[in-house]
Design a protein around this motif. Structure first.
Motif, PDB file in Angstrom:
ATOM      1  N   ALA A  73      38.523  41.806  27.779  1.00 45.52           N
ATOM      2  CA  ALA A  73      37.184  41.943  28.363  1.00 45.52           C
ATOM      3  C   ALA A  73      37.136  43.132  29.310  1.00 45.52           C
ATOM      4  O   ALA A  73      36.157  43.892  29.325  1.00 45.52           O
ATOM      5  CB  ALA A  73      36.801  40.659  29.097  1.00 45.52           C
ATOM      6  N   TRP A  74      38.189  43.336  30.096  1.00 42.25           N
ATOM      7  CA  TRP A  74      38.259  44.497  30.978  1.00 42.25           C
ATOM      8  C   TRP A  74      38.238  45.784  30.170  1.00 42.25           C
ATOM      9  O   TRP A  74      37.590  46.763  30.558  1.00 42.25           O
ATOM     10  CB  TRP A  74      39.530  44.429  31.831  1.00 42.25           C
ATOM     11  N   LEU A  75      38.963  45.784  29.053  1.00 37.46           N
ATOM     12  CA  LEU A  75      39.022  46.970  28.197  1.00 37.46           C
ATOM     13  C   LEU A  75      37.641  47.328  27.661  1.00 37.46           C
ATOM     14  O   LEU A  75      37.245  48.497  27.655  1.00 37.46           O
ATOM     15  CB  LEU A  75      39.989  46.719  27.042  1.00 37.46           C
ATOM     16  N   ILE A  76      36.888  46.324  27.237  1.00 41.62           N
ATOM     17  CA  ILE A  76      35.542  46.557  26.707  1.00 41.62           C
ATOM     18  C   ILE A  76      34.604  47.041  27.814  1.00 41.62           C
ATOM     19  O   ILE A  76      33.879  48.030  27.646  1.00 41.62           O
ATOM     20  CB  ILE A  76      34.991  45.282  26.063  1.00 41.62           C
ATOM     21  N   LEU A  77      34.615  46.349  28.945  1.00 42.93           N
ATOM     22  CA  LEU A  77      33.680  46.667  30.027  1.00 42.93           C
ATOM     23  C   LEU A  77      33.956  48.041  30.629  1.00 42.93           C
ATOM     24  O   LEU A  77      33.033  48.772  30.995  1.00 42.93           O
ATOM     25  CB  LEU A  77      33.767  45.595  31.112  1.00 42.93           C
ATOM     26  N   GLY A 143      22.004  38.261  37.593  1.00 46.74           N
ATOM     27  CA  GLY A 143      22.776  39.402  37.138  1.00 46.74           C
ATOM     28  C   GLY A 143      24.255  39.270  37.446  1.00 46.74           C
ATOM     29  O   GLY A 143      24.730  38.287  38.019  1.00 46.74           O
ATOM     30  N   ALA A 144      25.015  40.293  37.039  1.00 42.96           N
ATOM     31  CA  ALA A 144      26.468  40.269  37.191  1.00 42.96           C
ATOM     32  C   ALA A 144      26.888  40.227  38.661  1.00 42.96           C
ATOM     33  O   ALA A 144      27.870  39.562  39.006  1.00 42.96           O
ATOM     34  CB  ALA A 144      27.078  41.494  36.512  1.00 42.96           C
ATOM     35  N   ILE A 145      26.161  40.936  39.524  1.00 41.99           N
ATOM     36  CA  ILE A 145      26.505  40.925  40.947  1.00 41.99           C
ATOM     37  C   ILE A 145      26.339  39.523  41.514  1.00 41.99           C
ATOM     38  O   ILE A 145      27.211  39.011  42.230  1.00 41.99           O
ATOM     39  CB  ILE A 145      25.634  41.924  41.729  1.00 41.99           C
ATOM     40  N   GLY A 146      25.230  38.872  41.184  1.00 49.37           N
ATOM     41  CA  GLY A 146      25.001  37.518  41.660  1.00 49.37           C
ATOM     42  C   GLY A 146      26.010  36.534  41.103  1.00 49.37           C
ATOM     43  O   GLY A 146      26.466  35.627  41.805  1.00 49.37           O
ATOM     44  N   LEU A 184      35.931  40.577  38.166  1.00 51.70           N
ATOM     45  CA  LEU A 184      35.570  41.741  38.980  1.00 51.70           C
ATOM     46  C   LEU A 184      35.098  42.910  38.125  1.00 51.70           C
ATOM     47  O   LEU A 184      34.214  43.670  38.531  1.00 51.70           O
ATOM     48  CB  LEU A 184      36.773  42.163  39.827  1.00 51.70           C
ATOM     49  N   MET A 185      35.682  43.055  36.935  1.00 51.02           N
ATOM     50  CA  MET A 185      35.308  44.178  36.076  1.00 51.02           C
ATOM     51  C   MET A 185      33.889  44.042  35.531  1.00 51.02           C
ATOM     52  O   MET A 185      33.316  45.035  35.080  1.00 51.02           O
ATOM     53  CB  MET A 185      36.305  44.302  34.923  1.00 51.02           C
TER      54      MET A 185
END
Length: 231
Positions: A73-77, A143-146, A184-185
């Motif tokens: 997932a980190w690799l994709i993001l 969203g992702a931050i929330g 985190l990513m």
């Protein structure tokens, strides 16, 4: 507080990346390539040793599957922003290339803007409330931050990925690795995606970039290796 802190941290990250890239473009590109290479290497090594341990010694790391899933997932993001930077995302441009040049450029700019808006929507969809959209009853946590902030506040651990016992004893850590570390990513990757999309939009408007995607990479690959094929 964590919501505001993460937002400020992402803004600082993008600003530092922008300034560093203007001063040391080659170094920044090598850094991004190294991050991608390290993530791929970790996935490969963990998978390899897990197979050896399971079928060779009837043992293995319990958290290997979850670790490789998170690393992937980190690799994709992280990679999706880098893909926009170097123009390697697949795209279909057969129709818009039939347009007159001004219309083609307008379509390319719209594509870059749509990607930017998509990244911002996933990063923090609460901003739509300022345009009258009913995003949710608690739109500030959207969203992702929330989502990352929610996980940070709860401190929930992952299913199988655990800290070594010596780290738990030495630093007083909980048993399982917190989800906010693994996730985190998610906001970082979307912030980089939005930044690279906006950067591509400016480059297209200035005529330094044609499209945000690579629509004919197969044809380019054949042309690059034409002499090799003849030999």
């Amino acid at each position: 507080m964590e919501l505001m802190g993460m937002t400020i941290a992402l803004i600082v990250l993008v600003a530092v990346l922008f300034m560093a890239e203007r001063a040391f473009p080659a170094a920044v590109e090598r850094l991004e390539e190294n991050v991608i290479a390290i993530l791929m290497a970790l996935i490969t090594f963990i998978s390899f040793f897990q197979v050896v341990g399971r079928y060779g010694f009837n043992s293995g790391w319990q958290g290997a599957l979850e670790a490789t899933r998170i690393l992937f997932a980190w690799l994709i993001l992280f990679g999706m922003a880098y893909g926009i930077k170097v123009g390697i995302h697949l795209g279909v441009d057969a129709v818009i290339r039939l347009f007159p040049k001004p219309l083609f450029k307008a379509a390319a700019i719209f594509g870059a803007f749509a990607t930017f808006a998509y990244g911002m929507l996933l990063l923090y969809s609460g901003w739509l409330a300022f345009f009258g959209a009913d995003v949710s009853s608690n739109w500030r946590q959207s969203g992702a931050i929330g989502y990352w902030t929610f996980m940070f506040d709860r401190g929930t651990g992952l299913d199988e990925l655990r800290y070594p016992e010596w780290m738990q004893t030495t630093f007083g850590l909980q048993d399982r690795v917190q989800r906010w570390i693994a996730y985190l990513m998610l906001p970082v990757g979307l912030a980089l995606l939005s930044f690279r999309s906006l950067q591509a939009l400016v480059e297209i408007a200035q005529g330094r970039k044609e499209l945000i995607v690579a629509g004919h990479e197969a044809e380019d690959l054949v042309q690059q290796n034409l002499n090799t094929l003849k030999d």
